[in-house]
Each structure stands twice: as C-alpha cells, then as structure tokens.
Enzyme design. Structure first.
Site, PDB file in Angstrom:
ATOM      1  N   ARG A  46      14.182 -18.352  -7.439  1.00  9.53           N
ATOM      2  CA  ARG A  46      14.104 -16.910  -7.166  1.00  9.53           C
ATOM      3  C   ARG A  46      13.416 -16.211  -8.343  1.00  9.53           C
ATOM      4  NH1 ARG A  46      18.377 -13.997  -8.218  1.00  9.53           N
ATOM      5  NH2 ARG A  46      19.867 -15.426  -7.277  1.00  9.53           N
ATOM      6  N   TYR A  98       0.033   2.179   8.131  1.00 10.77           N
ATOM      7  CA  TYR A  98       0.675   1.070   8.837  1.00 10.77           C
ATOM      8  C   TYR A  98       2.068   1.517   9.317  1.00 10.77           C
ATOM      9  CZ  TYR A  98       2.716  -3.442   9.795  1.00 10.77           C
ATOM     10  OH  TYR A  98       3.333  -4.493  10.417  1.00 10.77           O
ATOM     11  N   ASP A 170      -2.689   0.359  -0.735  1.00 10.33           N
ATOM     12  CA  ASP A 170      -2.546  -0.793   0.163  1.00 10.33           C
ATOM     13  C   ASP A 170      -3.958  -1.303   0.446  1.00 10.33           C
ATOM     14  OD1 ASP A 170      -2.324  -2.524   2.346  1.00 10.33           O
ATOM     15  OD2 ASP A 170      -0.590  -1.461   3.173  1.00 10.33           O
ATOM     16  N   LYS A 195      -2.401 -11.249   6.283  1.00 11.51           N
ATOM     17  CA  LYS A 195      -3.641 -10.889   6.955  1.00 11.51           C
ATOM     18  C   LYS A 195      -4.819 -11.699   6.380  1.00 11.51           C
ATOM     19  CE  LYS A 195      -0.729  -8.054   8.862  1.00 11.51           C
ATOM     20  NZ  LYS A 195      -0.522  -6.684   8.471  1.00 11.51           N
TER      21      LYS A 195
HETATM   22  C1  LIG Z   1       0.571  -5.879   8.203  1.00 15.83           C
HETATM   23  C2  LIG Z   1       0.463  -4.788   7.227  1.00 15.83           C
HETATM   24  C3  LIG Z   1       1.531  -4.471   6.385  1.00 15.83           C
HETATM   25  C4  LIG Z   1       2.862  -5.186   6.473  1.00 15.83           C
HETATM   26  O1  LIG Z   1       2.761  -6.538   6.145  1.00 15.83           O
HETATM   27  P1  LIG Z   1       3.686  -7.697   6.756  1.00 15.83           P
HETATM   28  O2  LIG Z   1       3.194  -8.916   6.072  1.00 15.83           O
HETATM   29  O3  LIG Z   1       3.503  -7.698   8.240  1.00 15.83           O
HETATM   30  O4  LIG Z   1       5.089  -7.347   6.399  1.00 15.83           O
HETATM   31  C5  LIG Z   1       1.345  -3.470   5.447  1.00 15.83           C
HETATM   32  N1  LIG Z   1       0.167  -2.798   5.361  1.00 15.83           N
HETATM   33  C6  LIG Z   1      -0.869  -3.076   6.164  1.00 15.83           C
HETATM   34  C7  LIG Z   1      -2.144  -2.304   6.016  1.00 15.83           C
HETATM   35  C8  LIG Z   1      -0.769  -4.076   7.123  1.00 15.83           C
HETATM   36  O5  LIG Z   1      -1.804  -4.337   7.915  1.00 15.83           O
END
Ligand SMILES: *Cc1c(COP(=O)(O)O)cnc(C)c1O
Length: 378
Positions: A46, A98, A170, A195
């Site tokens: 962890r 998001y 982000d 992603k």
């Molecule tokens: C998918 C996504 C998230 C969240 O991520 P997860 O891995 O699904 O928890 C946050 N910001 C953006 C822009 C995303 O496309």
C-alpha cells in the site's frame, strides 16, 4: 529525450537486477526487512511497490513533474486529491465536466462542506467573477468532456498563481504526449489511466502528478492512508500500454480528423465538435498549448430518433462507455457519462438528446467511416 522515446522506455525501463526488458510484476503484499530499523526501501505494497513505483515515476517523467501517484481508477485519484482540501473550501470548476467528477463533488463533497461553482472556462471573465476569498483551487478539463471546449491553461495558471490558488488539470483527453499542463503552470495533473494511457480497454487506473514538495509529502500520506493505490499487475498493464502511446495517439488522431471531416459533410449530421477542425473555436488556443488534437469527437444528429438507429446498427464501433482505447467506442452522454449532471446544466453546455460521442480507435479509417455510413442509413 523526445517523449516518443520516453513512453517506450519508462523511468528505469527494465529490471536492473536481472536485465528483464519487461519490468517485473512484484506481486507481493509485503517485503522482508534485513534487520531492525533496516528496509530495502519497500515495506508494504500500500505504501510502495516496485512495479507501481516504476509506473508512477514514468508518469512523473512524461508530465515533467517531480512525483506521480497511481490509483485504482481516475475517480480514486480525484477523490484522493480532494483530501488535500477541507470543509469550507470553494472550487471553481469547468462546467462541461466528466459526470463522475461532478457526482463526487455534488453527492459526496458538498456534504463535507466544500462548495463548487461551475463556469465556462473558455471565458476568462467568467472565471475571474466566480473566484471567492475561500476559493482554494481551479479544476479544469481541457479539452472538456464531451463538448471539447478548450481552456487557456497558461492564462488560468497565471490567474491561479496570482490569487494563491492551485490549478488542477484533468489531462485525460490529450495525455502528456500532446499536452503537459505542469509546464504551463498547473499545480496538479489528473488522469484517468483507464483511457489513452492504458489504451486497451482492459484496466482501470488513475494518476496524479505534481511538482510542489509540500503537496507531494501530503499526497504520500493520503495515498498510504486511504489505500486506493494501483495493484502490481494493473500497474504493469498500464506500463505496457504506455509503451505504444505515441503510435496509438498518432493513428487515432489521424483517423479522428478524417472522420470529423466526413461527419461534417453528412446530411443527417448537424454539428461536429473536434478540436482538430480549423473552424473549432478552441483550435488556435489548442495549437498554442498542445502538440496534437487527440481522437475524441462529439457530434449531433439532426433528429433524436437517429440516435437509436446509430447505436443499434454500429458493428465495428462498439456502443459502450469509456474512451481512449484501440477499439472505437460510441457513447450517448445524456444517458451514460453525463447522466449525473442535471438537465439544466446539460442544456446550457450543449449535452442534448441528439449528441453522440465517438472515441476513435486504431482500426482502418475507411472501415470506421463505412460503419458509420451504414449505421446512419435507413
Ligand atoms: C473516465 C474519466 C475520469 C474517471 O476515470 P475512471 O478511471 O473511470 O475512474 C475522469 N476524467 C475524465 C476526463 C475521464 O474521461
């Protein structure tokens, strides 16, 4: 070294102990101590794990940050980051955001006394107006999800700095290959590694990257305390995914540009939102701050009834949530990614019943266009 080489070789890039070209998966919860008050540098997974550490250092190197932190999902990363703040703190947030991030803020964090104002972060005067004495951070997505709005990251970073606030970006849609917010003055970069970084629609992951030694120390404490750190095998999958990031992104972006041009000419398509189109209103800002446009396209069809036809008829393109992987996916934001966002906000930002979002993969572009063509046909 160019980032196209950095993605292939990671931080250490191989296992120094054995020469293993593929960084090993240290599938161990705990580590032997050589003696009292002695450690190999690893105590318990962890806190630190060699595979996760290689991934975290790779992310830090790619984003040009001092430290990276890997979590079990993008949402786990954002949730952990919000532990940096406290009750009474206010945040200025991109209105086109998001859906899961919006849900975290509005369903959980408002109960802890945090407040959020959502504004169009393309518009500098709106941002300035929304800032309050208790604003601690500005949280932006650029390009935004799903309307592809582009915010001027450097201008917002300068504003945040002058007011003593953090800028959090982000960077999921462009990845460090195309955009590096820390270099533009941001304090924290957030990723859903699920992603483009992972790239194969097979693993969830999330990241934070930062520069400030003070934030890094606080984040280490948060990560080891809350325990949402990414497991070794998942860390290895993301490390492997990152090796091909530059070839994937290049192909996906080329495909996306061709598809955006094709969609624009289709009689049943109304608007096409793709930052790579010269007429997109964020195109010029994007060229200033990013090295590529990415592979996310949103578009509206002329009538709502066409949505069902398209989602039912696509074959090569999968009707599924998520984005960024080698497989092309089509999403219906109103019912999927953005269901958590109230209708009045959705209507204001343009997420309507005619909007579809396409994550363009690496398939042959003519096959993708052919699939869309037959799906739009009667
Ligand atoms: C998918 C996504 C998230 C969240 O991520 P997860 O891995 O699904 O928890 C946050 N910001 C953006 C822009 C995303 O496309």
């Amino acid at each position: 070294m160019d980032i196209k080489s950095k993605v292939v070789h990671g931080s250490k890039g191989y296992d120094p102990a054995t020469g293993s070209i593929s960084f090993p998966i240290y599938q161990s919860a705990t580590f032997r101590h050589p003696g009292l008050n002695q450690t190999t540098g690893y105590d318990y997974s962890r806190l630190q794990n060699p595979t996760r550490e290689e991934l975290e250092n790779t992310l830090a190197a790619l984003e040009n940050g001092k430290a990276g932190f890997a979590f079990t999902s993008g949402m786990a990363a954002i949730t952990s980051m919000m532990e940096l703040f406290k009750s009474g703190d206010h945040f200025m947030v991109t209105d086109d955001l998001y859906g899961g991030t919006y849900r975290l803020f509005e369903e959980l964090l408002v109960k802890r006394g945090m407040t959020f104002t959502y504004v169009d972060t393309r518009d500098f005067s709106q941002i300035e107006k929304a800032l309050k004495d208790e604003t601690r951070a500005i949280f932006i997505e650029s390009p935004s999800n799903p309307m592809m709005k582009v915010a001027d990251i450097k201008a917002i970073a300068d504003l945040a700095k002058s007011r003593g606030m953090l800028l959090i970006v982000d960077n999921t849609f462009l990845t460090p290959l195309y955009q590096r917010p820390l270099e533009l003055g941001a304090d924290v970069v957030v990723h859903s590694g699920t992603k483009y970084l992972g790239g194969h629609n097979d693993t969830l992951a999330g990241f934070l990257v930062m520069n400030s030694p003070e934030l890094i120390e606080r984040m280490k404490l948060i990560q080891k305390t809350t325990g949402a750190s990414l497991p070794p095998f998942d860390s290895w999958l993301i490390l492997r995914g990152i090796k091909t990031l530059s070839v994937r992104m290049q192909r996906q972006s080329e495909n996306a540009l061709a598809i955006a041009h094709w969609l624009k000419k289709h009689p049943l398509v109304d608007k096409v939102y793709y930052v790579g189109l010269p007429e997109h209103e964020g195109h010029d800002v994007s060229i200033k701050q990013a090295a590529g446009f990415g592979a996310m396209i949103s578009f509206t069809v002329i009538e709502e009834r066409l949505v069902e036809r398209i989602l039912g008829k696509v074959k090569l393109i999968a009707f599924a949530e998520s984005l960024g992987g080698v497989e092309s996916l089509i999403t219906y934001p109103v019912l999927q990614t953005h269901a958590a966002i109230p209708k009045e906000i959705r209507d204001r930002i343009g997420v309507n019943e005619r909007l579809l979002r396409l994550s363009v993969g690496i398939e042959d572009v003519q096959d993708l266009i052919g699939d869309l063509e037959q799906a739009l046909r009667d």
